[in-house]
Design a protein around this motif. Structure first.
Motif, PDB file in Angstrom:
ATOM      1  N   TRP A  85      44.431 -39.573 -53.526  1.00  0.00           N
ATOM      2  CA  TRP A  85      45.792 -39.783 -53.848  1.00  0.00           C
ATOM      3  C   TRP A  85      46.525 -40.929 -53.436  1.00  0.00           C
ATOM      4  CZ3 TRP A  85      47.236 -36.439 -57.321  1.00  0.00           C
ATOM      5  CH2 TRP A  85      46.651 -35.235 -57.729  1.00  0.00           C
ATOM      6  N   GLN A 102      41.976 -36.280 -62.518  1.00  0.00           N
ATOM      7  CA  GLN A 102      42.025 -34.877 -62.026  1.00  0.00           C
ATOM      8  C   GLN A 102      43.583 -34.948 -61.470  1.00  0.00           C
ATOM      9  OE1 GLN A 102      37.804 -33.426 -60.701  1.00  0.00           O
ATOM     10  NE2 GLN A 102      39.393 -33.612 -59.173  1.00  0.00           N
ATOM     11  N   GLN A 103      44.334 -33.678 -61.868  1.00  0.00           N
ATOM     12  CA  GLN A 103      45.556 -33.916 -61.054  1.00  0.00           C
ATOM     13  C   GLN A 103      45.301 -32.327 -60.209  1.00  0.00           C
ATOM     14  OE1 GLN A 103      48.508 -34.351 -60.250  1.00  0.00           O
ATOM     15  NE2 GLN A 103      48.532 -36.643 -61.110  1.00  0.00           N
ATOM     16  N   ASP A 104      46.502 -32.282 -59.334  1.00  0.00           N
ATOM     17  CA  ASP A 104      46.532 -31.017 -58.660  1.00  0.00           C
ATOM     18  C   ASP A 104      47.866 -30.198 -58.728  1.00  0.00           C
ATOM     19  OD1 ASP A 104      45.191 -29.542 -56.157  1.00  0.00           O
ATOM     20  OD2 ASP A 104      47.337 -29.965 -55.634  1.00  0.00           O
ATOM     21  N   TYR A 107      51.005 -31.872 -57.042  1.00  0.00           N
ATOM     22  CA  TYR A 107      51.250 -33.401 -57.372  1.00  0.00           C
ATOM     23  C   TYR A 107      51.875 -33.313 -58.815  1.00  0.00           C
ATOM     24  CZ  TYR A 107      49.664 -34.044 -52.914  1.00  0.00           C
ATOM     25  OH  TYR A 107      49.543 -33.983 -51.244  1.00  0.00           O
ATOM     26  N   LEU A 108      51.353 -32.532 -59.969  1.00  0.00           N
ATOM     27  CA  LEU A 108      51.432 -32.557 -61.355  1.00  0.00           C
ATOM     28  C   LEU A 108      52.980 -32.863 -61.495  1.00  0.00           C
ATOM     29  CD1 LEU A 108      50.251 -32.276 -64.047  1.00  0.00           C
ATOM     30  CD2 LEU A 108      50.801 -29.975 -63.949  1.00  0.00           C
ATOM     31  N   TYR A 111      53.996 -36.799 -60.685  1.00  0.00           N
ATOM     32  CA  TYR A 111      53.358 -37.718 -61.610  1.00  0.00           C
ATOM     33  C   TYR A 111      54.117 -37.525 -63.003  1.00  0.00           C
ATOM     34  CZ  TYR A 111      50.760 -39.632 -58.115  1.00  0.00           C
ATOM     35  OH  TYR A 111      50.232 -40.353 -56.851  1.00  0.00           O
ATOM     36  N   LEU A 117      52.521 -39.467 -66.688  1.00  0.00           N
ATOM     37  CA  LEU A 117      51.375 -38.816 -67.554  1.00  0.00           C
ATOM     38  C   LEU A 117      51.812 -38.561 -69.177  1.00  0.00           C
ATOM     39  CD1 LEU A 117      50.862 -35.889 -64.964  1.00  0.00           C
ATOM     40  CD2 LEU A 117      49.490 -37.995 -65.220  1.00  0.00           C
ATOM     41  N   GLY A 146      49.172 -31.213 -67.768  1.00  0.00           N
ATOM     42  CA  GLY A 146      47.761 -30.952 -67.169  1.00  0.00           C
ATOM     43  C   GLY A 146      47.342 -29.870 -67.757  1.00  0.00           C
ATOM     44  N   SER A 319      44.342 -34.647 -66.781  1.00  0.00           N
ATOM     45  CA  SER A 319      45.645 -35.207 -67.315  1.00  0.00           C
ATOM     46  C   SER A 319      45.053 -36.695 -67.977  1.00  0.00           C
ATOM     47  CB  SER A 319      46.531 -35.537 -66.384  1.00  0.00           C
ATOM     48  OG  SER A 319      47.064 -34.211 -65.999  1.00  0.00           O
ATOM     49  N   SER A 321      46.838 -40.550 -68.597  1.00  0.00           N
ATOM     50  CA  SER A 321      47.985 -41.259 -68.251  1.00  0.00           C
ATOM     51  C   SER A 321      48.541 -41.971 -69.502  1.00  0.00           C
ATOM     52  CB  SER A 321      47.211 -42.801 -67.697  1.00  0.00           C
ATOM     53  OG  SER A 321      48.260 -43.845 -67.553  1.00  0.00           O
TER      54      SER A 321
END
Length: 434
Positions: A85, A102-104, A107-108, A111, A117, A146, A319, A321
């Motif tokens: 991160w 990868q995303q969590d 924090y989705l 971003y 994203l 995501g 996800s 970019s």
């Protein structure tokens, strides 16, 4: 669920001592244009976090993908959780985000709101075998940012040998209340040689969210505000204090030691604690250290509240970019990760039970025993679940540290239950802008 402690060991340090291993390679930067390129140069930077075994099998997935997709090259960049991160924040700030990442959950939205994203709904990724409820966990304002790699559920992991050694039997987890749970771990502590529960999860906002949801509340509302009452959090903290005073959980200094030790040395893993709350994809790592099998019980209070609090949590997300250099290639990679036999035969349940339900069913016979244990638990639980919580608001990533901080001062007797609740709500409101 791991945490930090007031003796100077930071949460960042403890994360590195837990389930996530050391980085296998440095993170690499990517570049691209606004909304990506639909037909770019075929070079993708692919970032993920995890343990060394995850790094190894993900590289095999990358190799399988490139073997089937001539003209696409991938620069893999594995890392451990916190360093991931830190690097992603720098990368996005510099307009050099990785193509696929990868995303969590925490924090989705951050971003997505940073416009970092790419919406994933209509770019060639097959979503037909992913349930609507699972897809919704990665959606904001009707667009998908995501796609869940897989799903987990929270469970109370119990060492049955220590329950038997205390001369006790397992409770009926379909009907038990939080009062029943409190009595169970109190009796374990007084009748046996191990602590009933290490208390490391009571400072975790995810477990509190289940408790709040059982009362018809939630950690957050859909519009990004706090969704629980002071009375609900006061009740939560009072339960912790009562457990401390009853000897059901360790004395504060021992709780601090459990925080600092990390998951592999936490009481459940070392056989000095009987129960602890974890996500189902953490079972294998704990059983491996313990050297014996655990039993999974439902979180208390599911049948005694306004609604079930448990839900299927997206383990993590794939996800893309917005500035990817090759949108078509990035979509192919995500589709391969989600839907191909080659990918899921290697991934199995490490990133949660596959969100692709057809693949989930196909790999069930091949799951190792620990993942099969989690899969069976989720299958039994699913019919009784309520819809999951909304995507957390921007700033919610601070919730874990804030909750841990107020928990620590309270457990040592430095603040009251009411002051702990007020401090948590005030600090988190400041972070989420409520």
């Amino acid at each position: 669920m791991q945490s930090s402690n007031p003796s100077g060991v930071s949460r960042r340090t403890l994360a590195k001592a837990g389930i996530f291993g050391a980085a296998a390679a440095p993170l690499l930067a990517a570049c691209g244009g606004e909304d990506g390129g639909s037909a770019g140069d075929g070079e993708l930077d692919f970032w993920w976090w995890g343990s060394d075994p995850r790094h190894e099998y993900t590289q095999k997935i990358v190799d399988a993908f490139t073997a089937k997709n001539e003209g696409i090259t991938i620069k893999p960049s594995p890392n451990e959780f916190d360093a991931y991160w830190d690097a992603l924040n720098v990368s996005v700030s510099g307009n050099n985000a990785p193509d696929v990442l990868q995303q969590d959950e925490r924090y989705l939205r951050d971003y997505a709101d940073k416009n970092a994203l790419l919406p994933l709904d209509d770019i060639g990724i097959d979503l037909s075998n992913i349930e609507e409820g699972t897809l919704k966990t990665g959606q904001l304002d009707g667009e998908t940012y995501g796609i869940a790699t897989g799903v987990n559920a929270m469970a109370l992991l119990v060492n049955p040998a220590l329950v038997e050694a205390a001369g006790m039997t397992l409770p009926d987890d379909k009907t038990w209340s939080w009062a029943d749970f409190s009595q169970f771990i109190t009796d374990l502590g007084t009748k046996g040689d191990a602590t009933g529960n290490s208390a490391i999860s009571f400072s975790n906002e995810s477990l509190f969210n289940v408790f709040a949801r059982q009362k018809g509340e939630s950690l957050y509302t859909p519009d990004g505000k706090l969704g629980f009452s002071e009375a609900t959090m006061n009740e939560w903290w009072q339960m912790v204090i009562d457990l401390r005073d009853a000897g059901a959980i360790p004395e504060p200094s021992k709780i601090v030691e459990a925080f600092a030790a990390g998951q592999d040395q936490a009481p459940l893993a070392t056989g000095t604690g009987v129960t602890e709350f974890y996500w189902t994809n953490q079972i294998g790592a704990i059983q491996s250290v313990l050297g014996s099998e655990l039993v999974l019980l439902r979180v208390p209070g599911e049948s005694t509240g306004t609604q079930p609090g448990l839900y299927l949590k997206s383990a993590m997300y794939w996800s893309i970019s917005r500035t990817t250099s090759d949108k078509a290639a990035a979509a192919k990679l995500v589709d391969f990760l989600l839907n191909s036999d080659e990918s899921l035969d290697l991934m199995l349940g490490d990133r949660g039970l596959p969100s692709n339900t057809v693949q989930r069913e196909r790999i069930l016979p091949n799951l190792p025993p620990d993942q099969k244990l989690g899969a069976d638990f989720i299958a039994a639980l699913t019919p009784d679940l309520a819809e999951g919580p909304p995507v957390p608001p921007v700033g919610s990533g601070a919730a874990a540290d804030i909750m841990l901080g107020v928990f620590e001062t309270m457990i040592f007797g430095d603040t009251t239950v009411e002051d702990s609740t007020a401090a948590f709500m005030e600090q988190l409101n400041a972070e989420i802008g409520a």
